[in-house]
Motif scaffolding. Structure first.
Motif, PDB file in Angstrom:
ATOM      1  N   GLU A  11       2.237 -18.483  79.406  1.00 38.79           N
ATOM      2  CA  GLU A  11       2.559 -17.112  79.295  1.00 38.79           C
ATOM      3  C   GLU A  11       4.167 -16.732  79.759  1.00 38.79           C
ATOM      4  O   GLU A  11       4.615 -16.020  78.894  1.00 38.79           O
ATOM      5  CB  GLU A  11       1.807 -16.287  80.073  1.00 38.79           C
ATOM      6  N   GLN A  13       6.220 -19.218  79.377  1.00 37.82           N
ATOM      7  CA  GLN A  13       7.062 -19.760  78.001  1.00 37.82           C
ATOM      8  C   GLN A  13       7.054 -18.864  76.996  1.00 37.82           C
ATOM      9  O   GLN A  13       8.282 -18.706  76.251  1.00 37.82           O
ATOM     10  CB  GLN A  13       6.318 -21.153  77.487  1.00 37.82           C
ATOM     11  N   GLU A  14       6.124 -17.903  76.679  1.00 38.16           N
ATOM     12  CA  GLU A  14       6.024 -16.824  75.525  1.00 38.16           C
ATOM     13  C   GLU A  14       7.004 -15.726  75.791  1.00 38.16           C
ATOM     14  O   GLU A  14       7.911 -15.538  75.138  1.00 38.16           O
ATOM     15  CB  GLU A  14       4.701 -16.377  75.425  1.00 38.16           C
ATOM     16  N   ASP A  15       7.280 -15.522  77.269  1.00 35.90           N
ATOM     17  CA  ASP A  15       8.188 -14.265  77.466  1.00 35.90           C
ATOM     18  C   ASP A  15       9.644 -15.180  77.360  1.00 35.90           C
ATOM     19  O   ASP A  15      10.490 -14.129  76.982  1.00 35.90           O
ATOM     20  CB  ASP A  15       7.993 -14.118  78.922  1.00 35.90           C
TER      21      ASP A  15
END
Length: 324
Positions: A11, A13-15
């Motif tokens: 999560e 990494q997504e941000d």
């Protein structure tokens, strides 16, 4: 205990990917030997660190590993960044350097002693592939002669020069330039800042004339604690010809900017453009701006702006792009 160079949780990494996309939209790309991107950033209380991906309410300091990834991702978009409010404790900065990697260099002052200095340092981070120090590093000292002929009292300087401005020369391509960074003491009143800003403007004016023969570009950047464009502090800062690019005149400086009707004008990037024996920049100015990270820095946290300021910063990074 996780390490800052470990792979972040999915999560996060997504941000971070969302942050990179936002940076792509705001900051022009770096092009080695063709462009120069200079930035200034007051990173709030940049000192300690909690070595967790996500700090909790019981943790102190609040800055965590995801926050360091955010700070490093922003810094990485520029060739050289002037930092203000680096604290005596260097843990957060050291972790940022680990993320930036071996291509990045650091120049840093010692801690300013005394209560007025607030345990702060000034520094520069720079990508050694595009920018190299060219030999000069020093701190601004106003000579006694200037005190005698200007309306700057010793008492004012004793109060205001708690954090001595820091000047370093760099080379990028075939261009040499001097960056002068500072963090003006906020003080007990706005009027108390005016003598320091006037002294800095006078000193930079004299230095710009002196270095003309060496074909140096001189750029002042940092947190000048100027309240509003056109106020007494701004007029003192620009009194000798320092010019702020038009692109920055309507750019908010802090994450609280739209909550303040007066719109603080704290951070600046400026240089001389007048003649009268002073060199204008030989760098070809392109554009400038600020990066608003509020919605993309830590988007899942639901943080108040104040809470975000302790994890990333209360100031936006300002930047200016030049052609080499």
């Amino acid at each position: 205990m996780p390490h800052v160079t470990d792979t972040p949780p999915p999560e996060i990494q997504e941000d971070l990917a969302g942050l990179e996309r936002a940076l792509d939209e705001c900051v022009p790309p770096r092009t080695i030997d063709r462009t120069l991107l200079v930035a200034t950033w007051n990173v709030r209380a940049f000192g300690g660190l909690t070595e967790k991906w996500v700090s909790t309410g019981d943790d102190s300091p609040k800055r965590d590993l995801q926050s360091i990834h955010v700070i490093a991702a922003i810094i990485r978009r520029f060739d050289v960044v002037a930092l203000q409010e680096v604290k005596g404790t260097l843990k957060a900065l050291r972790h940022t350097m680990k993320l930036l990697g071996p291509n990045w260099g650091l120049l840093l002052t010692d801690v300013t002693r005394g209560s007025k200095g607030n345990d702060e340092r000034l520094g520069f981070l720079y990508d050694r592939r595009t920018v190299q120090p060219s030999g000069l590093a020093g701190e601004l000292v106003v000579p006694r002669e200037q005190l005698d002929r200007r309306d700057i009292t010793e008492e004012a300087l004793r109060e205001q020069f708690a954090r001595t401005p820091y000047a370093v020369s760099f080379r990028a391509g075939d261009q040499t330039f001097i960056l002068v960074t500072l963090h003006v003491l906020y003080g007990d009143s706005a009027d108390a800042r005016t003598p320091e800003l006037r002294a800095i403007a006078e000193w930079l004016d004299e230095w710009a004339r002196d270095i003309n023969a060496w074909d140096h570009n001189l750029v002042a950047l940092g947190d000048f604690n100027i309240d509003r464009r056109g106020d007494e502090r701004y007029e003192a800062f620009t009194s000798t010809g320092l010019t702020v690019p038009d692109d920055l005149n309507d750019v908010p400086r802090t994450i609280f900017g739209d909550e303040d009707d007066e719109g603080k004008f704290y951070d600046q990037i400026a240089w001389f453009t007048a003649d009268e024996g002073r060199p204008a920049l030989s760098l070809d100015y392109r554009e400038s701006g600020a990066f608003d990270f509020r919605e993309v820095a830590l988007p899942r946290r639901g943080l108040s702006r104040r809470s975000l300021s302790w994890r990333v910063s209360d100031h936006y990074p300002l930047w200016a792009a030049f052609e080499l």
